[in-house]
Design a protein around this motif. Structure first.
Motif, short mmCIF file in Angstrom:
data_model
loop_
_atom_site.label_atom_id
_atom_site.label_comp_id
_atom_site.label_asym_id
_atom_site.label_seq_id
_atom_site.Cartn_x
_atom_site.Cartn_y
_atom_site.Cartn_z
N ARG A 288 0.84 -1.21 0.00
CA ARG A 288 0.00 0.00 0.00
C ARG A 288 0.88 1.26 0.00
O ARG A 288 0.59 2.23 -0.69
CB ARG A 288 -0.92 0.01 1.22
CG ARG A 288 -1.99 -1.08 1.22
CD ARG A 288 -2.96 -0.86 2.37
NE ARG A 288 -3.79 -2.04 2.57
CZ ARG A 288 -3.59 -2.93 3.53
NH1 ARG A 288 -2.60 -2.77 4.41
NH2 ARG A 288 -4.39 -3.97 3.65
N TYR B 246 -7.55 -3.46 -5.83
CA TYR B 246 -8.73 -2.77 -5.30
C TYR B 246 -9.03 -3.26 -3.89
O TYR B 246 -9.26 -2.46 -2.97
CB TYR B 246 -9.91 -3.01 -6.23
CG TYR B 246 -11.11 -2.15 -5.96
CD1 TYR B 246 -10.99 -0.79 -5.66
CD2 TYR B 246 -12.41 -2.68 -6.01
CE1 TYR B 246 -12.10 0.01 -5.43
CE2 TYR B 246 -13.52 -1.88 -5.77
CZ TYR B 246 -13.37 -0.55 -5.49
OH TYR B 246 -14.46 0.24 -5.25
N ARG B 247 -9.01 -4.56 -3.69
CA ARG B 247 -9.26 -5.10 -2.35
C ARG B 247 -8.14 -4.75 -1.38
O ARG B 247 -8.40 -4.47 -0.20
CB ARG B 247 -9.45 -6.61 -2.42
CG ARG B 247 -10.73 -7.03 -3.13
CD ARG B 247 -10.96 -8.52 -3.08
NE ARG B 247 -12.22 -8.87 -3.74
CZ ARG B 247 -12.97 -9.92 -3.44
NH1 ARG B 247 -12.59 -10.74 -2.46
NH2 ARG B 247 -14.08 -10.15 -4.08
N VAL C 19 -8.56 -0.68 -0.81
CA VAL C 19 -9.84 -0.20 -0.25
C VAL C 19 -10.26 -1.03 0.96
O VAL C 19 -10.84 -0.50 1.91
CB VAL C 19 -10.94 -0.21 -1.34
CG1 VAL C 19 -12.28 0.25 -0.76
CG2 VAL C 19 -10.53 0.68 -2.50
N GLY C 20 -9.98 -2.31 0.92
CA GLY C 20 -10.32 -3.17 2.04
C GLY C 20 -11.80 -3.48 2.17
O GLY C 20 -12.27 -3.85 3.25
N HIS C 21 -12.56 -3.34 1.08
CA HIS C 21 -14.00 -3.57 1.13
C HIS C 21 -14.34 -5.05 1.15
O HIS C 21 -15.46 -5.43 1.51
CB HIS C 21 -14.67 -2.92 -0.08
CG HIS C 21 -14.28 -3.56 -1.38
ND1 HIS C 21 -13.00 -3.45 -1.89
CD2 HIS C 21 -14.98 -4.34 -2.23
CE1 HIS C 21 -12.95 -4.12 -3.02
NE2 HIS C 21 -14.11 -4.67 -3.25
N ALA C 22 -13.38 -5.89 0.74
CA ALA C 22 -13.59 -7.34 0.71
C ALA C 22 -12.24 -8.00 1.00
O ALA C 22 -11.19 -7.41 0.73
CB ALA C 22 -14.14 -7.77 -0.65
#
Length: 199
Positions: free
Chosen positions: A110, A169-170, A173-176
């Motif tokens: 990151r 993206y994951r 963002v850490g959405h999934a």
């Protein structure tokens, strides 16, 4: 009182050993403290290689860091060759998603992505590293096309984004979650998307 290792100099074997020591130290420092905290002085102390030697071998900190991480990721996420497209995608995704078990590595990635957006000078070596990882998939898709599993006119850039896009993206963002157990299902979906037009 502990002393630092003596700087390594002279000889082809010693130069090779010193080069490896610098790359090892760089990866360790990157994953323990992040890109911003990493210094050439710190790499010199940890590796036992003279700072002047490091500056002679690498023009910038970014060049050093991304060479180290190119080697590291090639070891952690090697180019798979299972004999099938689904098998290769599954193996690759499994190794990619395994970063979920290593928070320090995830944080380092990151940080590298963020630095590449903020520092134009670092963006170049970062993108060069990204390209080495995209080339791994190009090899996978090339073998699959040769076996007749994929069309020869596959949109390689889009096919590659289908794998790395969700990963980044994951990660960012850490959405999934990034779960290695999901690799087989994700690989099957990607293969279906790549071959749908041939159905």
């Amino acid at each position: 009182m502990a002393t630092n290792p003596s700087p390594r100099t002279g000889g082809r074997i010693r130069n090779d050993e010193a080069h490896e020591a610098v790359l090892d130290a760089t990866t360790a420092l990157l994953e323990s403290g992040g890109y911003g905290a990493l210094t050439i002085e710190g790499v010199a102390r940890r590796s036992g290689v003279a700072k002047s030697t490091i500056y002679r071998w690498w023009k910038t900190k970014g060049d050093l860091v991304m060479e180290a991480y190119t080697r590291t990721t090639a070891h952690r996420v090697p180019s798979p060759d299972t004999g099938t497209l689904t098998g290769d995608l599954t193996a690759l995704l499994h190794d990619l998603y395994a970063i979920a078990h290593h928070p320090a590595r995830a944080k380092a990635l990151r940080g590298l992505m963020a630095e590449a957006q903020l520092d134009p000078a670092f963006a170049e070596p970062f993108r060069a590293w990204i390209e080495t990882r995209r080339e791994v998939l190009a090899e996978v898709y090339g073998r699959a096309a040769a076996r007749g599993e994929l069309a020869g006119d596959l949109d390689l850039a889009h096919a590659t984004d289908l794998v790395y896009g969700p990963f980044w993206y994951r990660l960012l963002v850490g959405h999934a979650p990034l779960d290695p157990a999901d690799a087989p299902a994700h690989a099957a979906r990607i293969r279906t998307a790549l071959t749908a037009r041939e159905a």
